[in-house]
Design an enzyme around this catalytic site. Structure first.
Site, PDB file in Angstrom:
ATOM      1  N   TYR A 152       0.837  -1.205   0.000  1.00 34.49           N
ATOM      2  CA  TYR A 152       0.000   0.000   0.000  1.00 34.49           C
ATOM      3  C   TYR A 152       0.872   1.256   0.000  1.00 34.49           C
ATOM      4  O   TYR A 152       0.697   2.156  -0.823  1.00 34.49           O
ATOM      5  CB  TYR A 152      -0.915  -0.019   1.219  1.00 34.49           C
ATOM      6  N   LYS A 172       1.724   4.179  -3.073  1.00 31.99           N
ATOM      7  CA  LYS A 172       1.606   5.618  -2.818  1.00 31.99           C
ATOM      8  C   LYS A 172       2.938   6.324  -3.069  1.00 31.99           C
ATOM      9  O   LYS A 172       2.989   7.398  -3.675  1.00 31.99           O
ATOM     10  CB  LYS A 172       1.153   5.863  -1.384  1.00 31.99           C
TER      11      LYS A 172
END
Length: 256
Positions: A157, A161
């Site tokens: 995750y 990003k």
């Protein structure tokens, strides 16, 4: 399948006199500006819409979304809605043309989708839309990512990003502003029981040590929009704001 309408109203919004003053000065200094919002139906995105509309600083606010919005509040005539397909970069460029500011709040909640799905949204869609913004000569690109975003992270995750951040910074925007909140505090109707249960102790701890573990989505939106009112940099600028930065900025602005 028809998507449900998201209702957005200007209620329980705290701006502060400094926010209002900065918005008015921005409007006088740079009249005729327009903003586009990506991910406007998410928890941060809907708050960004509220703050943009309440500020009255932009002549037009265009929300690119797949879910219809029903907005009730001040300056409703300035809100424009357009459907979006993030795979079609050429169409994005045409639709983004004429906008000076972009606010990207795209993202999928961790744990609700598989790795491929959230990478497609949190990286591919974000980067595609950023490229379209650059091609459309957007002056200021603001994006909400996450605390710990790092292209070299072992966590997928945060890695997605971080990769998106890195690629956007290399695109050559006149100004890029990155906002990295920690755990987001919101009253989502979509939240699952487990998420709501976890939020109780987080909210309690956040009162004891505010701005460290979590932050309200409204504060993130306040920080993103108020930051856009700053005078343009003379040279290309990339800036990043963490949880504590956004919290302190909001608290200080409420002081008279």
């Amino acid at each position: 399948m028809e998507r449900s309408v998201l209702k957005i109203a200007l209620d329980n919004i705290v701006l502060g006199s400094r926010f209002t003053k900065a918005a008015n000065e921005f409007k006088e200094r740079a009249p005729g500006k327009s903003a586009l919002v990506l991910g406007g139906t998410g928890e941060v995105g809907r708050e960004v819409i509220k703050h943009l509309m309440a500020s009255d600083a932009f002549d037009k606010v265009t929300v690119f979304t797949r879910r219809p919005i029903e907005y009730t509040g001040a300056h409703a005539e300035k809100l424009v809605q357009k459907s979006v397909e993030f795979e079609n970069t050429e169409q994005l460029e045409r639709d983004f043309a004429g906008h000076s500011h972009a606010f990207c709040c795209l993202g999928t909640p961790r744990g609700r989708s598989g790795i491929d799905t959230y990478y497609k949204v949190d990286h591919d869609y974000v980067v595609n839309s950023a490229r379209a913004c650059k091609a459309a000569d957007v002056e200021h690109y603001s994006i909400c990512t996450t605390s710990g975003a790092d292209k070299n992270s072992m966590f997928s995750y945060m890695k997605a990003k971080g990769q998106a951040e890195d690629e956007i910074q290399a695109m050559g925007f006149p100004r890029v502003s990155i906002f990295r909140p920690a755990m987001l505090l919101c009253d989502s109707d979509d939240a699952r029981l487990l998420e709501k249960t976890v939020m109780y102790p987080v909210r309690f701890l956040n009162k004891l040590i505010p701005g460290v573990l979590a932050i309200p989505t409204s504060t993130v939106a306040w920080a993103m929009v108020s930051n856009a009112f700053a005078a343009p940099a003379k040279t290309p600028l990339t800036e990043a704001f963490g949880n504590t930065d956004m919290h302190k900025s909001f608290v200080e602005a409420q002081k008279k």
